[in-house]
Motif scaffolding. Structure first.
Motif, PDB file in Angstrom:
ATOM      1  N   ALA A 101      -8.862  -2.491   1.929  1.00  0.00           N
ATOM      2  CA  ALA A 101      -8.588  -2.660   2.569  1.00  0.00           C
ATOM      3  C   ALA A 101      -9.438  -1.200   2.886  1.00  0.00           C
ATOM      4  CB  ALA A 101      -8.253  -3.359   3.376  1.00  0.00           C
ATOM      5  N   PRO A 102     -10.114  -1.543   4.411  1.00  0.00           N
ATOM      6  CA  PRO A 102     -10.478   0.883   4.558  1.00  0.00           C
ATOM      7  C   PRO A 102      -9.138   1.118   4.762  1.00  0.00           C
ATOM      8  CG  PRO A 102     -12.082  -1.061   5.779  1.00  0.00           C
ATOM      9  CD  PRO A 102     -10.865  -1.962   4.939  1.00  0.00           C
ATOM     10  N   CYS A 148      -1.341  11.261   8.718  1.00  0.00           N
ATOM     11  CA  CYS A 148      -1.080  10.273   7.910  1.00  0.00           C
ATOM     12  C   CYS A 148      -2.227   9.305   7.502  1.00  0.00           C
ATOM     13  CB  CYS A 148      -0.311   9.716   7.859  1.00  0.00           C
ATOM     14  SG  CYS A 148       1.568  10.560   8.527  1.00  0.00           S
ATOM     15  N   GLU A 149      -2.023   9.100   6.293  1.00  0.00           N
ATOM     16  CA  GLU A 149      -3.567   8.386   5.953  1.00  0.00           C
ATOM     17  C   GLU A 149      -2.902   7.085   5.156  1.00  0.00           C
ATOM     18  OE1 GLU A 149      -7.074   8.709   2.712  1.00  0.00           O
ATOM     19  OE2 GLU A 149      -6.811   9.350   4.521  1.00  0.00           O
ATOM     20  N   TYR A 150      -3.035   5.451   5.437  1.00  0.00           N
ATOM     21  CA  TYR A 150      -2.422   4.050   5.043  1.00  0.00           C
ATOM     22  C   TYR A 150      -2.968   3.809   4.151  1.00  0.00           C
ATOM     23  CZ  TYR A 150      -0.677  -0.552   4.112  1.00  0.00           C
ATOM     24  OH  TYR A 150      -0.551  -1.569   3.150  1.00  0.00           O
ATOM     25  N   SER A 151      -2.602   3.940   2.829  1.00  0.00           N
ATOM     26  CA  SER A 151      -4.313   3.131   1.886  1.00  0.00           C
ATOM     27  C   SER A 151      -3.357   1.841   1.794  1.00  0.00           C
ATOM     28  CB  SER A 151      -4.413   4.366   1.049  1.00  0.00           C
ATOM     29  OG  SER A 151      -4.875   3.546  -0.699  1.00  0.00           O
ATOM     30  N   PRO A 152      -4.774   0.392   1.748  1.00  0.00           N
ATOM     31  CA  PRO A 152      -4.100  -0.946   1.197  1.00  0.00           C
ATOM     32  C   PRO A 152      -4.274  -1.003  -0.071  1.00  0.00           C
ATOM     33  CG  PRO A 152      -5.466  -0.988   3.677  1.00  0.00           C
ATOM     34  CD  PRO A 152      -5.627   0.751   3.081  1.00  0.00           C
ATOM     35  N   ALA A 153      -3.108  -2.078  -0.709  1.00  0.00           N
ATOM     36  CA  ALA A 153      -3.379  -1.961  -2.099  1.00  0.00           C
ATOM     37  C   ALA A 153      -4.490  -3.241  -2.318  1.00  0.00           C
ATOM     38  CB  ALA A 153      -1.902  -2.629  -2.559  1.00  0.00           C
ATOM     39  N   ASN A 154      -4.840  -3.514  -1.586  1.00  0.00           N
ATOM     40  CA  ASN A 154      -6.022  -5.006  -1.236  1.00  0.00           C
ATOM     41  C   ASN A 154      -7.342  -4.170  -1.318  1.00  0.00           C
ATOM     42  OD1 ASN A 154      -6.048  -4.481   1.111  1.00  0.00           O
ATOM     43  ND2 ASN A 154      -5.949  -6.541   1.640  1.00  0.00           N
ATOM     44  N   GLY A 202       0.616  -1.725   0.038  1.00  0.00           N
ATOM     45  CA  GLY A 202      -0.206   0.181   0.139  1.00  0.00           C
ATOM     46  C   GLY A 202       0.526   1.431   0.311  1.00  0.00           C
ATOM     47  N   GLN A 203       0.597   2.899   0.350  1.00  0.00           N
ATOM     48  CA  GLN A 203       0.905   3.561   0.413  1.00  0.00           C
ATOM     49  C   GLN A 203       0.439   4.840   1.655  1.00  0.00           C
ATOM     50  OE1 GLN A 203       0.038   5.564  -3.332  1.00  0.00           O
ATOM     51  NE2 GLN A 203       1.956   4.774  -4.332  1.00  0.00           N
ATOM     52  N   LEU A 204       1.667   4.973   1.860  1.00  0.00           N
ATOM     53  CA  LEU A 204       1.163   6.448   3.388  1.00  0.00           C
ATOM     54  C   LEU A 204       1.123   7.371   2.980  1.00  0.00           C
ATOM     55  CD1 LEU A 204       0.871   6.113   6.566  1.00  0.00           C
ATOM     56  CD2 LEU A 204       3.756   6.074   6.195  1.00  0.00           C
ATOM     57  N   PHE A 205       0.319   8.284   2.950  1.00  0.00           N
ATOM     58  CA  PHE A 205       0.402   9.597   2.331  1.00  0.00           C
ATOM     59  C   PHE A 205       0.218  10.215   3.783  1.00  0.00           C
ATOM     60  CE2 PHE A 205      -2.050   7.029  -0.253  1.00  0.00           C
ATOM     61  CZ  PHE A 205      -1.374   7.706  -1.836  1.00  0.00           C
ATOM     62  N   CYS A 206       1.584  11.168   3.742  1.00  0.00           N
ATOM     63  CA  CYS A 206       0.855  12.406   4.846  1.00  0.00           C
ATOM     64  C   CYS A 206       1.554  14.424   4.945  1.00  0.00           C
ATOM     65  CB  CYS A 206       3.326  11.569   6.409  1.00  0.00           C
ATOM     66  SG  CYS A 206       2.495  10.428   6.923  1.00  0.00           S
ATOM     67  N   GLY A 245      -2.351  -5.061   8.411  1.00  0.00           N
ATOM     68  CA  GLY A 245      -3.442  -4.915   9.047  1.00  0.00           C
ATOM     69  C   GLY A 245      -3.503  -3.639   9.972  1.00  0.00           C
ATOM     70  N   PRO A 246      -4.616  -3.269  10.487  1.00  0.00           N
ATOM     71  CA  PRO A 246      -4.717  -1.810  11.224  1.00  0.00           C
ATOM     72  C   PRO A 246      -4.087  -2.097  12.302  1.00  0.00           C
ATOM     73  CG  PRO A 246      -6.899  -2.623  10.394  1.00  0.00           C
ATOM     74  CD  PRO A 246      -6.546  -3.658  10.677  1.00  0.00           C
ATOM     75  N   GLY A 247      -3.732  -0.522  12.546  1.00  0.00           N
ATOM     76  CA  GLY A 247      -2.328  -0.577  13.279  1.00  0.00           C
ATOM     77  C   GLY A 247      -1.273  -1.041  13.182  1.00  0.00           C
ATOM     78  N   SER A 248      -1.228  -1.358  12.223  1.00  0.00           N
ATOM     79  CA  SER A 248       0.753  -1.881  11.732  1.00  0.00           C
ATOM     80  C   SER A 248       1.852  -1.206  11.585  1.00  0.00           C
ATOM     81  CB  SER A 248       0.594  -3.233  10.624  1.00  0.00           C
ATOM     82  OG  SER A 248       0.002  -4.009  11.586  1.00  0.00           O
ATOM     83  N   LEU A 249       1.365  -0.423  11.065  1.00  0.00           N
ATOM     84  CA  LEU A 249       2.400   0.799  10.760  1.00  0.00           C
ATOM     85  C   LEU A 249       2.685   1.825  11.941  1.00  0.00           C
ATOM     86  CD1 LEU A 249       0.751   0.401   7.885  1.00  0.00           C
ATOM     87  CD2 LEU A 249       2.314   2.735   7.716  1.00  0.00           C
ATOM     88  N   ALA A 250       1.913   1.272  12.986  1.00  0.00           N
ATOM     89  CA  ALA A 250       1.910   2.439  14.376  1.00  0.00           C
ATOM     90  C   ALA A 250       3.713   1.969  15.332  1.00  0.00           C
ATOM     91  CB  ALA A 250       1.313   2.070  15.035  1.00  0.00           C
ATOM     92  N   GLY A 251       4.230   2.188  15.214  1.00  0.00           N
ATOM     93  CA  GLY A 251       5.552   2.547  16.139  1.00  0.00           C
ATOM     94  C   GLY A 251       6.758   3.534  15.800  1.00  0.00           C
ATOM     95  N   SER A 252       7.663   3.129  15.622  1.00  0.00           N
ATOM     96  CA  SER A 252       9.232   3.662  15.720  1.00  0.00           C
ATOM     97  C   SER A 252       9.755   3.275  13.499  1.00  0.00           C
ATOM     98  CB  SER A 252      10.275   4.060  16.217  1.00  0.00           C
ATOM     99  OG  SER A 252       9.850   4.531  17.562  1.00  0.00           O
ATOM    100  N   PHE A 253      10.318   4.423  13.117  1.00  0.00           N
ATOM    101  CA  PHE A 253      10.818   4.176  11.821  1.00  0.00           C
ATOM    102  C   PHE A 253      12.185   5.487  12.092  1.00  0.00           C
ATOM    103  CE2 PHE A 253       7.080   3.381  10.909  1.00  0.00           C
ATOM    104  CZ  PHE A 253       6.512   2.275   9.602  1.00  0.00           C
TER     105      PHE A 253
END
Length: 130
Positions: free
Chosen positions: A32-33, A24-30, A2-6, A68-76
């Motif tokens: 999904a919401p 930010c908004e994550y838009s899954p390629a499949n 997917g793509q993350l737009f911030c 899945g929902p919340g999977s991008l939470a954390g540190s990068f």
């Protein structure tokens, strides 16, 4: 995956560090919401100048399959470099996330206004905001 737009807040850079808010908004390629995240991006190193708000977009890749929902939470973490006078484009490559298995590959996208020079390590933190 997917793509993350911030959307990135503007700010003034200092010699050592700068911090900017993210929405930010994550838009899954499949199909999904979409998922909403808020957070901050921090740069450490040379930071000189004033920068207007901008947008960042990354392709999201996962070593573990679906995001899945919340999977991008954390540190990068990753390295970054950008320069602008007026409108400019920079890149950011970041690795991490909640389980450490996510990669954010830069697509385009750091539209900037103002005058800014930045080089150094970047840390981004995202919180899931359903």
């Amino acid at each position: 995956m997917g793509q993350l737009f911030c959307n990135v807040s503007g700010g003034t850079g200092f010699v050592i560090t700068s911090s900017k808010g993210l929405n930010c908004e994550y838009s899954p390629a499949n199909g999904a919401p979409r998922q909403h995240y808020i957070g901050t991006i921090n740069s450490f190193g040379l930071q000189l100048g004033t920068q207007g708000p901008g947008q960042l977009t990354w392709d999201v890749a996962s070593a573990g399959g679906a995001v899945g929902p919340g999977s991008l939470a954390g540190s990068f973490k990753g390295a970054s470099a950008s320069a602008s006078v007026g409108a400019g484009i920079g890149t950011n490559a970041l690795f991490g996330g909640l389980d450490g298995g996510l990669t954010l590959q830069p697509l385009s996208v750091q539209t900037e206004t103002g005058v800014n020079v930045a080089a150094g390590v970047t840390n981004m933190t995202l919180d899931y905001a359903p």
